[in-house]
Design a protein around this motif. Structure first.
Motif, PDB file in Angstrom:
ATOM      1  N   ARG A   1       0.799  -1.223   0.000  1.00 44.80           N
ATOM      2  CA  ARG A   1       0.000   0.000   0.000  1.00 44.80           C
ATOM      3  C   ARG A   1       0.835   1.277   0.000  1.00 44.80           C
ATOM      4  N   VAL A   2       2.153   1.160  -0.129  1.00 44.17           N
ATOM      5  CA  VAL A   2       2.992   2.349  -0.300  1.00 44.17           C
ATOM      6  C   VAL A   2       2.945   2.730  -1.773  1.00 44.17           C
ATOM      7  N   LEU A   3       2.534   3.943  -2.055  1.00 42.71           N
ATOM      8  CA  LEU A   3       2.314   4.389  -3.430  1.00 42.71           C
ATOM      9  C   LEU A   3       3.537   5.098  -4.003  1.00 42.71           C
ATOM     10  N   PHE A   4       4.111   6.019  -3.227  1.00 43.80           N
ATOM     11  CA  PHE A   4       5.291   6.781  -3.650  1.00 43.80           C
ATOM     12  C   PHE A   4       6.294   6.851  -2.511  1.00 43.80           C
ATOM     13  N   ARG A   5       7.570   6.910  -2.874  1.00 43.11           N
ATOM     14  CA  ARG A   5       8.637   7.199  -1.905  1.00 43.11           C
ATOM     15  C   ARG A   5       9.491   8.347  -2.428  1.00 43.11           C
ATOM     16  N   TYR A   6       9.975   9.168  -1.497  1.00 38.41           N
ATOM     17  CA  TYR A   6      10.945  10.194  -1.846  1.00 38.41           C
ATOM     18  C   TYR A   6      12.247   9.507  -2.264  1.00 38.41           C
ATOM     19  N   CYS A   7      12.849  10.019  -3.323  1.00 40.50           N
ATOM     20  CA  CYS A   7      14.075   9.409  -3.835  1.00 40.50           C
ATOM     21  C   CYS A   7      14.936  10.480  -4.495  1.00 40.50           C
ATOM     22  N   ASP A   8      16.117  10.076  -4.949  1.00 38.61           N
ATOM     23  CA  ASP A   8      16.938  11.003  -5.727  1.00 38.61           C
ATOM     24  C   ASP A   8      16.574  10.857  -7.200  1.00 38.61           C
ATOM     25  N   ALA A   9      17.252  11.608  -8.050  1.00 33.91           N
ATOM     26  CA  ALA A   9      16.902  11.626  -9.468  1.00 33.91           C
ATOM     27  C   ALA A   9      17.106  10.266 -10.131  1.00 33.91           C
ATOM     28  N   ASP A  10      17.906   9.411  -9.499  1.00 33.82           N
ATOM     29  CA  ASP A  10      18.155   8.072 -10.041  1.00 33.82           C
ATOM     30  C   ASP A  10      17.200   7.026  -9.472  1.00 33.82           C
ATOM     31  N   GLY A  11      16.281   7.461  -8.605  1.00 34.99           N
ATOM     32  CA  GLY A  11      15.312   6.534  -8.056  1.00 34.99           C
ATOM     33  C   GLY A  11      15.740   5.830  -6.790  1.00 34.99           C
ATOM     34  N   VAL A  12      16.820   6.289  -6.162  1.00 38.62           N
ATOM     35  CA  VAL A  12      17.308   5.668  -4.931  1.00 38.62           C
ATOM     36  C   VAL A  12      16.716   6.409  -3.732  1.00 38.62           C
ATOM     37  N   ALA A  13      16.064   5.675  -2.858  1.00 34.94           N
ATOM     38  CA  ALA A  13      15.402   6.286  -1.692  1.00 34.94           C
ATOM     39  C   ALA A  13      16.413   6.460  -0.560  1.00 34.94           C
ATOM     40  N   THR A  14      17.149   7.557  -0.622  1.00 31.15           N
ATOM     41  CA  THR A  14      18.184   7.840   0.372  1.00 31.15           C
ATOM     42  C   THR A  14      17.661   8.792   1.441  1.00 31.15           C
ATOM     43  N   ASP A  15      18.379   8.871   2.539  1.00 31.94           N
ATOM     44  CA  ASP A  15      17.999   9.820   3.580  1.00 31.94           C
ATOM     45  C   ASP A  15      18.153  11.251   3.080  1.00 31.94           C
ATOM     46  N   ALA A  16      19.170  11.492   2.264  1.00 32.23           N
ATOM     47  CA  ALA A  16      19.396  12.834   1.737  1.00 32.23           C
ATOM     48  C   ALA A  16      18.254  13.279   0.825  1.00 32.23           C
ATOM     49  N   ALA A  17      17.582  12.326   0.196  1.00 35.84           N
ATOM     50  CA  ALA A  17      16.480  12.647  -0.712  1.00 35.84           C
ATOM     51  C   ALA A  17      15.142  12.728  -0.002  1.00 35.84           C
ATOM     52  N   ASN A  18      15.149  12.495   1.297  1.00 45.60           N
ATOM     53  CA  ASN A  18      13.928  12.510   2.106  1.00 45.60           C
ATOM     54  C   ASN A  18      13.776  13.912   2.691  1.00 45.60           C
ATOM     55  N   PRO A  19      12.910  14.764   2.131  1.00 47.17           N
ATOM     56  CA  PRO A  19      12.925  16.182   2.492  1.00 47.17           C
ATOM     57  C   PRO A  19      12.424  16.496   3.895  1.00 47.17           C
ATOM     58  N   ASN A  20      11.615  15.608   4.471  1.00 44.00           N
ATOM     59  CA  ASN A  20      10.982  15.939   5.749  1.00 44.00           C
ATOM     60  C   ASN A  20      11.198  14.907   6.844  1.00 44.00           C
ATOM     61  N   GLY A  21      11.945  13.843   6.539  1.00 46.41           N
ATOM     62  CA  GLY A  21      12.196  12.807   7.532  1.00 46.41           C
ATOM     63  C   GLY A  21      11.129  11.741   7.609  1.00 46.41           C
ATOM     64  N   SER A  22      10.322  11.597   6.556  1.00 46.94           N
ATOM     65  CA  SER A  22       9.242  10.615   6.563  1.00 46.94           C
ATOM     66  C   SER A  22       9.761   9.198   6.796  1.00 46.94           C
ATOM     67  N   THR A  23       9.030   8.431   7.580  1.00 52.82           N
ATOM     68  CA  THR A  23       9.380   7.045   7.831  1.00 52.82           C
ATOM     69  C   THR A  23       9.480   6.287   6.509  1.00 52.82           C
ATOM     70  N   ALA A  24      10.614   5.607   6.314  1.00 56.86           N
ATOM     71  CA  ALA A  24      10.844   4.786   5.125  1.00 56.86           C
ATOM     72  C   ALA A  24      10.663   5.570   3.826  1.00 56.86           C
ATOM     73  N   ASN A  25      10.879   6.894   3.882  1.00 52.35           N
ATOM     74  CA  ASN A  25      10.781   7.760   2.703  1.00 52.35           C
ATOM     75  C   ASN A  25       9.382   7.778   2.077  1.00 52.35           C
ATOM     76  N   VAL A  26       8.368   7.412   2.848  1.00 52.67           N
ATOM     77  CA  VAL A  26       7.013   7.319   2.295  1.00 52.67           C
ATOM     78  C   VAL A  26       6.456   8.710   1.981  1.00 52.67           C
ATOM     79  N   ALA A  27       5.981   8.880   0.758  1.00 53.02           N
ATOM     80  CA  ALA A  27       5.395  10.150   0.325  1.00 53.02           C
ATOM     81  C   ALA A  27       3.913  10.030   0.025  1.00 53.02           C
ATOM     82  N   GLY A  28       3.424   8.807  -0.181  1.00 56.36           N
ATOM     83  CA  GLY A  28       2.016   8.603  -0.477  1.00 56.36           C
ATOM     84  C   GLY A  28       1.623   7.169  -0.193  1.00 56.36           C
ATOM     85  N   VAL A  29       0.410   6.973   0.307  1.00 56.75           N
ATOM     86  CA  VAL A  29      -0.064   5.633   0.653  1.00 56.75           C
ATOM     87  C   VAL A  29      -1.504   5.436   0.181  1.00 56.75           C
ATOM     88  N   LEU A  30      -1.879   4.175   0.072  1.00 61.83           N
ATOM     89  CA  LEU A  30      -3.237   3.803  -0.278  1.00 61.83           C
ATOM     90  C   LEU A  30      -4.042   3.515   0.975  1.00 61.83           C
TER      91      LEU A  30
END
Length: 225
Positions: free
Chosen positions: A161-190
């Motif tokens: 049910r995880v729809l989107f994750r914050y990532c870098d331009a290459d699609g890697v979900a890094t801590d640096a690419a997580n703008p707000n500290g979301s758990t597991a880089n989650v940006a959207g859920v179902l």
């Protein structure tokens, strides 16, 4: 399809949502929350803004307004429902999805473009993309950090049910690419149904070609039919 864009005192993205949907050929209208949900609404958007000034906590007061009971009922009947930014906060508070949105790790309001990785491409909200695609959309929030208990996160993951994750331009979900500290880089859920989704970034602000790019169009195309 007629989409109801629910407007609370403090909503400020309702017009953006209506215009973005109209650009995609979707009939949409703003609905003042006290007027109730139209019986003929084929889709619902709970837009961004600062409903009730974010008093208590973001989305808490709007989630308890009578119209949200109608939104929950419509969601249970399979009507597509999308909560964006403040609408995502309202959606979580109203029980449309699991989790909650809290103060950004930076403790500051953040307004910038971010990259999102599409975790699933078999939902109404992501059917226009391929799994693993990276899209660029803006954020504008002070309380956008997605929080959820570890056991509930495991269930979300197991239920896909995880729809989107914050990532870098290459699609890697890094801590640096997580703008707000979301758990597991989650940006959207179902929600419990795939026709219900909440997301912190703004797809409606990445829909018009001359304003912010078009990467968000695919999300709103869920309302096209």
């Amino acid at each position: 399809m007629t989409v109801a864009v629910v407007q609370f005192g403090g909503s400020n993205c309702d017009r953006d949502a209506v215009r973005a949907l109209a650009h995609l050929g979707v009939d949409a209208e703003r609905v003042w929350h006290e007027d109730g949900l139209p019986a003929d609404a084929d889709g619902i958007v709970v837009p961004g803004g600062f409903s009730y000034g974010d008093y208590l906590r973001a989305g808490a007061m709007a989630a308890r307004q009578p119209i949200m009971a109608d939104v929950r009922e419509a969601a249970e009947e399979g009507v597509p429902v999308l909560g964006v930014c403040n609408g995502a906060q309202i959606g979580c508070e109203a029980g449309l999805t699991d989790g909650a949105f809290t103060t950004n790790r930076s403790a500051r309001f953040q307004c910038e473009h971010v990259h999102l990785r599409v975790e699933r491409a078999d939902t109404p909200w992501t059917a226009a993309y391929d799994e693993g695609d990276v899209i660029e959309v803006p954020i504008a929030h002070g309380e956008g950090r997605f929080e959820i208990r570890e056991d509930r996160l495991a269930e979300l993951e197991d239920e896909d049910r995880v729809l989107f994750r914050y990532c870098d331009a290459d699609g890697v979900a890094t801590d640096a690419a997580n703008p707000n500290g979301s758990t597991a880089n989650v940006a959207g859920v179902l929600g419990a149904r795939e026709t219900v989704a909440v997301m912190m970034p703004h797809p409606e602000r990445a829909t018009l070609p001359d304003v912010g790019g078009t990467d968000g169009q695919g999300v709103l195309r869920a309302f096209s039919g």
